[in-house]
Design a protein around this motif. Structure first.
Motif, mmCIF file in Angstrom:
data_model
loop_
_atom_site.group_PDB
_atom_site.id
_atom_site.type_symbol
_atom_site.label_atom_id
_atom_site.label_comp_id
_atom_site.label_asym_id
_atom_site.label_seq_id
_atom_site.Cartn_x
_atom_site.Cartn_y
_atom_site.Cartn_z
ATOM 1 N N HIS A 1 -47.948 6.114 24.470
ATOM 2 C CA HIS A 1 -46.778 5.526 25.127
ATOM 3 C C HIS A 1 -47.238 4.887 26.438
ATOM 4 C CE1 HIS A 1 -42.885 4.845 26.815
ATOM 5 N NE2 HIS A 1 -42.243 5.597 25.942
ATOM 6 N N PRO A 2 -47.394 3.565 26.488
ATOM 7 C CA PRO A 2 -48.009 2.949 27.677
ATOM 8 C C PRO A 2 -47.209 3.165 28.951
ATOM 9 C CG PRO A 2 -47.101 1.270 26.201
ATOM 10 C CD PRO A 2 -47.064 2.567 25.452
ATOM 11 N N LEU A 3 -45.878 3.178 28.871
ATOM 12 C CA LEU A 3 -45.088 3.374 30.083
ATOM 13 C C LEU A 3 -45.180 4.806 30.573
ATOM 14 C CD1 LEU A 3 -41.854 1.238 29.525
ATOM 15 C CD2 LEU A 3 -43.793 0.772 31.027
ATOM 16 N N ALA A 4 -45.437 5.746 29.662
ATOM 17 C CA ALA A 4 -45.653 7.122 30.089
ATOM 18 C C ALA A 4 -47.066 7.300 30.634
ATOM 19 C CB ALA A 4 -45.395 8.081 28.934
ATOM 20 N N ARG A 5 -48.030 6.654 29.997
ATOM 21 C CA ARG A 5 -49.428 6.821 30.411
ATOM 22 C C ARG A 5 -49.673 6.282 31.820
ATOM 23 N NH1 ARG A 5 -54.683 7.059 28.182
ATOM 24 N NH2 ARG A 5 -56.043 7.226 30.002
ATOM 25 N N ARG A 6 -49.014 5.207 32.183
ATOM 26 C CA ARG A 6 -49.316 4.557 33.466
ATOM 27 C C ARG A 6 -49.017 5.462 34.652
ATOM 28 N NH1 ARG A 6 -44.595 1.102 35.916
ATOM 29 N NH2 ARG A 6 -42.815 2.323 35.203
ATOM 30 N N GLU A 7 -48.087 6.412 34.504
ATOM 31 C CA GLU A 7 -47.710 7.247 35.642
ATOM 32 C C GLU A 7 -48.859 8.156 36.074
ATOM 33 O OE1 GLU A 7 -44.233 9.442 34.528
ATOM 34 O OE2 GLU A 7 -45.076 10.067 32.624
ATOM 35 N N TYR A 8 -49.773 8.461 35.165
ATOM 36 C CA TYR A 8 -50.920 9.280 35.540
ATOM 37 C C TYR A 8 -51.877 8.489 36.428
ATOM 38 C CZ TYR A 8 -49.111 12.540 32.128
ATOM 39 O OH TYR A 8 -48.296 13.416 31.459
ATOM 40 N N ASP A 9 -52.214 7.293 36.013
ATOM 41 C CA ASP A 9 -53.084 6.460 36.834
ATOM 42 C C ASP A 9 -52.442 6.160 38.187
ATOM 43 O OD1 ASP A 9 -54.910 6.367 34.757
ATOM 44 O OD2 ASP A 9 -54.138 4.478 33.948
ATOM 45 N N ALA A 10 -51.122 5.919 38.174
ATOM 46 C CA ALA A 10 -50.436 5.549 39.408
ATOM 47 C C ALA A 10 -50.364 6.703 40.410
ATOM 48 C CB ALA A 10 -49.018 5.070 39.094
ATOM 49 N N HIS A 11 -50.475 7.933 39.925
ATOM 50 C CA HIS A 11 -50.385 9.096 40.811
ATOM 51 C C HIS A 11 -51.713 9.844 40.935
ATOM 52 C CE1 HIS A 11 -46.131 8.309 39.958
ATOM 53 N NE2 HIS A 11 -45.901 8.877 41.116
ATOM 54 N N GLY A 12 -52.789 9.233 40.428
ATOM 55 C CA GLY A 12 -54.098 9.858 40.559
ATOM 56 C C GLY A 12 -54.250 11.135 39.765
ATOM 57 N N LEU A 13 -53.530 11.234 38.622
ATOM 58 C CA LEU A 13 -53.578 12.430 37.798
ATOM 59 C C LEU A 13 -54.488 12.205 36.599
ATOM 60 C CD1 LEU A 13 -49.751 13.199 37.786
ATOM 61 C CD2 LEU A 13 -51.516 14.468 39.028
#
Length: 283
Positions: free
Chosen positions: A106-118
């Protein structure tokens, strides 16, 4: 369930306060995403546990939780402390929902990890981490002496939880997911198992698989309450009523109705009159 994205805090608070006055509505839920996974990708999204604590303080009756917490976002000992705090703020009304975390596709779910350094590990890592996390969290909620834990993914020294949750021995644990690996974790740890609705035949097959995994470890499958999330259609409530009927006929007694935003005025009363009362069942 009110997904806390593309809405204002006051919108969510209004729905929860209204639902709190309606006995037919037994529980209320948020989801756990740090960025929107639908609508405007740059729109607002609230952190779920902070918001849940605020809503707990503004309600008196509803059981409440996060459907489901991403085990990828917070170390388990920290999550245990957060959840204990919400259980105390709510006076013992927490349903502790947890899962392995967002699916990688799920690309919109995956991006939140990169955006928050997770970090974002693969699915086997995520499920094994979830299994260990459930063990750590339960021990922090129940054990009276500090302990060490050295797993494959989590390492704690002198771990101890004080205060303890209001609910004893601990808040109910809801595990969400549909993969066979996650179902094995649910068989070991869950009081409630949740799956997104959709293909009812697949849902039934997954429930039967959970039965099998429970039996393999000597657990009564009936000890795990079956829960399902169903999207609500304001324009075609008959479709939602039909989905509720299919789910209850399949043995699902814990029904979570997902409300799309924006929320109409008096939406909790509408849900009760249109979706719950006609079938004389609880959601």
């Amino acid at each position: 369930m009110t997904a806390p994205m593309q809405v204002d805090y006051q919108d969510v608070l209004r729905v929860w306060r209204e639902a709190d006055t309606i006995p037919e509505i037994e529980h209320a839920w948020l989801f756990d995403h740090l960025m929107p996974i639908g609508g405007d990708p740059d729109g607002p999204a609230y952190e779920s546990w902070t918001l849940l604590s605020a809503l707990a303080a503004h309600t008196r009756r509803l059981r409440l939780g996060v459907l489901v917490t991403s085990n990828r976002f917070r170390p388990p000992a920290m999550l245990a402390k957060i959840a204990t705090t919400v259980d105390i703020v709510s006076g013992g009304r927490l349903e502790f929902g947890i899962g392995a975390g967002s699916r990688p596709g799920h690309p919109l779910a995956r991006r939140e990890y990169d955006a928050h350094g997770l970090p974002f590990h693969d699915a086997p890592h995520a499920v094994a981490s979830l299994d260990e996390a459930c063990t750590v969290i339960r021990r922090l909620w129940t054990e009276q002496e500090p302990f060490d834990f050295h797993g494959t993914h989590h390492h704690l020294t002198g771990a101890f939880g004080n205060p303890k949750p209001v609910q004893r021995p601990h808040p109910p644990i809801l595990i969400g997911g549909r993969s066979s690996a996650t179902l094995r974790v649910a068989a070991a740890h869950a009081d409630v198992w949740n799956i997104p609705g959709g293909d009812i035949d697949d849902v039934v097959r997954r429930s039967a698989l959970l039965d099998r995994y429970c039996t393999e470890i000597g657990r009564d499958p009936a000890s795990v309450t079956r829960s399902i999330h169903l999207p609500v259609s304001y324009d075609r409530p008959g479709l939602t009523r039909g989905a509720i009927g299919e789910a209850t006929d399949a043995g699902f007694r814990h029904i979570v109705l997902g409300l799309p935003a924006p929320y109409p005025a008096d939406v909790a009363r509408w849900v009760t009159d249109e979706l719950i009362s006609p079938r004389d069942q609880h959601a």
